[in-house]
Write a protein that holds these residues in place. Sequence first.
Motif, short mmCIF file in Angstrom:
data_model
loop_
_atom_site.label_atom_id
_atom_site.label_comp_id
_atom_site.label_asym_id
_atom_site.label_seq_id
_atom_site.Cartn_x
_atom_site.Cartn_y
_atom_site.Cartn_z
N ALA A 106 0.81 -1.21 0.02
CA ALA A 106 0.16 0.12 0.12
C ALA A 106 1.03 1.32 0.08
N GLY A 107 1.78 1.12 0.87
CA GLY A 107 2.73 2.34 0.83
C GLY A 107 3.50 2.67 -0.52
N GLN A 108 3.81 1.69 -1.11
CA GLN A 108 4.43 1.69 -2.37
C GLN A 108 3.50 2.28 -3.65
N ARG A 109 2.23 2.20 -3.49
CA ARG A 109 1.27 2.56 -4.26
C ARG A 109 1.00 3.83 -4.21
N VAL A 110 0.96 4.34 -2.90
CA VAL A 110 0.50 5.78 -2.48
C VAL A 110 1.85 6.73 -2.44
N GLY A 111 3.09 6.06 -2.13
CA GLY A 111 4.29 6.79 -1.86
C GLY A 111 4.55 7.27 -0.47
N PHE A 112 3.92 6.60 0.44
CA PHE A 112 4.40 6.75 1.57
C PHE A 112 5.14 5.29 2.37
N SER A 113 6.07 5.85 3.22
CA SER A 113 6.79 4.52 3.78
C SER A 113 5.85 3.77 4.59
N SER A 114 6.10 2.42 4.78
CA SER A 114 5.24 1.73 5.51
C SER A 114 5.06 2.05 6.96
N ALA A 115 6.19 2.68 7.40
CA ALA A 115 6.07 3.17 8.88
C ALA A 115 5.02 4.35 9.02
N LYS A 116 5.05 5.19 7.96
CA LYS A 116 4.15 6.36 8.02
C LYS A 116 2.60 5.75 8.03
N LEU A 117 2.37 4.96 7.10
CA LEU A 117 1.18 4.24 6.98
C LEU A 117 0.55 3.56 8.11
N SER A 118 1.52 2.78 8.93
CA SER A 118 1.21 2.26 9.85
C SER A 118 0.75 3.28 11.38
N MET A 119 1.59 4.15 11.32
CA MET A 119 1.43 5.14 12.31
C MET A 119 0.09 5.96 12.10
N MET A 120 -0.18 5.99 10.71
CA MET A 120 -1.65 6.58 10.38
C MET A 120 -2.80 5.76 11.05
N GLU A 121 -2.54 4.33 10.57
CA GLU A 121 -3.63 3.43 10.80
C GLU A 121 -3.79 3.32 12.43
N ASN A 122 -2.91 3.35 13.01
CA ASN A 122 -2.61 3.21 14.32
C ASN A 122 -2.93 4.44 15.15
N ALA A 123 -3.12 5.50 14.59
CA ALA A 123 -3.24 6.88 15.06
C ALA A 123 -2.15 7.11 16.23
N VAL A 124 -0.91 6.88 15.76
CA VAL A 124 0.25 7.25 16.44
C VAL A 124 0.76 8.63 15.83
N GLN A 125 0.15 8.88 14.73
CA GLN A 125 0.32 10.48 14.14
C GLN A 125 -0.75 10.87 13.57
N PRO A 126 -1.06 11.93 13.51
CA PRO A 126 -2.22 12.31 12.66
C PRO A 126 -2.43 12.01 11.48
N SER A 127 -3.59 11.78 10.69
CA SER A 127 -3.83 11.66 9.36
C SER A 127 -4.16 13.00 8.63
N ALA A 128 -3.27 13.41 7.95
CA ALA A 128 -3.60 14.92 7.34
C ALA A 128 -4.72 14.50 6.18
N PRO A 129 -5.41 15.44 6.18
CA PRO A 129 -6.68 15.26 5.09
C PRO A 129 -6.15 15.08 3.48
N LEU A 130 -4.92 15.70 3.29
CA LEU A 130 -4.61 15.33 2.11
C LEU A 130 -4.10 13.73 1.89
N ASP A 131 -3.48 13.28 2.86
CA ASP A 131 -2.91 11.93 2.86
C ASP A 131 -4.29 11.03 2.87
N VAL A 132 -5.13 11.36 3.55
CA VAL A 132 -6.49 10.48 3.48
C VAL A 132 -6.98 10.45 2.30
N MET A 133 -7.02 11.60 1.42
CA MET A 133 -7.53 11.89 0.27
C MET A 133 -6.66 11.03 -0.70
N ALA A 134 -5.49 10.88 -0.58
CA ALA A 134 -4.47 10.17 -1.50
C ALA A 134 -4.84 8.84 -1.40
N LEU A 135 -4.89 8.10 -0.18
CA LEU A 135 -5.36 6.85 0.13
C LEU A 135 -6.54 6.53 -0.78
#
Length: 279
Positions: free
Chosen positions: A32-61
């Motif tokens: 998933a990270g490769q498809r959207v251009g995120f690292s797998s670590a960033k995507l994991s942190m978004m999914e686990n709410a360890v960092q905020p999910s920016a609206p633009l990132d949500v839109m990209a996903l």
Amino acid sequence: MPKDFRATTLERAIGRQLAGWRAERELSLTEAGQRVGFSSAKLSMMENAVQPSAPLDVMALGYVYKVPVVEWQSVVVRAQHAERVRARSAGGPDFDPAADFANLVFEATLLRVFTTDLVPAVFQLPVYLNAVMQSDDPVRTARLAMVREAWASRLNGKDPLVAHAVFPEAVLRHVIGGPRVMKAQLLHLMEVSEHPAVSVRVVPRGAGAYPAMGSPFTLLGFPHRQHNDVAYLETFIKGEYVEEPGLTEECASRFASLQETALGEGESLELIAEAAADL
């Protein structure tokens, strides 16, 4: 990410939504990270709410996952709302705390619950719940059943949810659903109270006034440093989360006082057995 970031319940719900989108498409974090251009670590942190999910990132996903436009736009709006009011626990558009509560119960490591009229939802038998809700909203009935199932699913696992409950003796004397149903419920309460992850204490009717009298609440604790304790308050109209540390600390203090006022676990178990024998 702010150094002292603390995810709100809305941000956690957004993270679960993102994880759900990926799971539906059977993609690994790396894929998933490769498809959207995120690292797998960033995507994991978004999914686990360890960092905020920016609206633009949500839109990209949403775009990459080919989520229906209306669906991903709704989550983007929620992310925008969370971004504006991160320090508060307000539920944003399309976010219903009562509907999300079972998810928090499943994620928590410690549950402290004080009820005033009923056996705590996590300990309720289906027949008891049905008797309570026979003239109530069937949607709320289903939600309470999910709360019980979320707790029960972890009871005998490797990481059981520790549950501490306090309630007045009157809860044992309300014959909900008739003597047979109530007796079964009390026997079930006795059974679960013997589990090492469960503590049940009863405030005897001779105790007089006690802390938080007439004000039921549930306090949830979580394993992640970024996730503060959350207090959940509910009426027949709506559910509400309280996340401000000062207020949740007050709930924790009141709960500790309730435990001191109540009978010990052994005496409470005897009182429950006495109430069951009287039916």
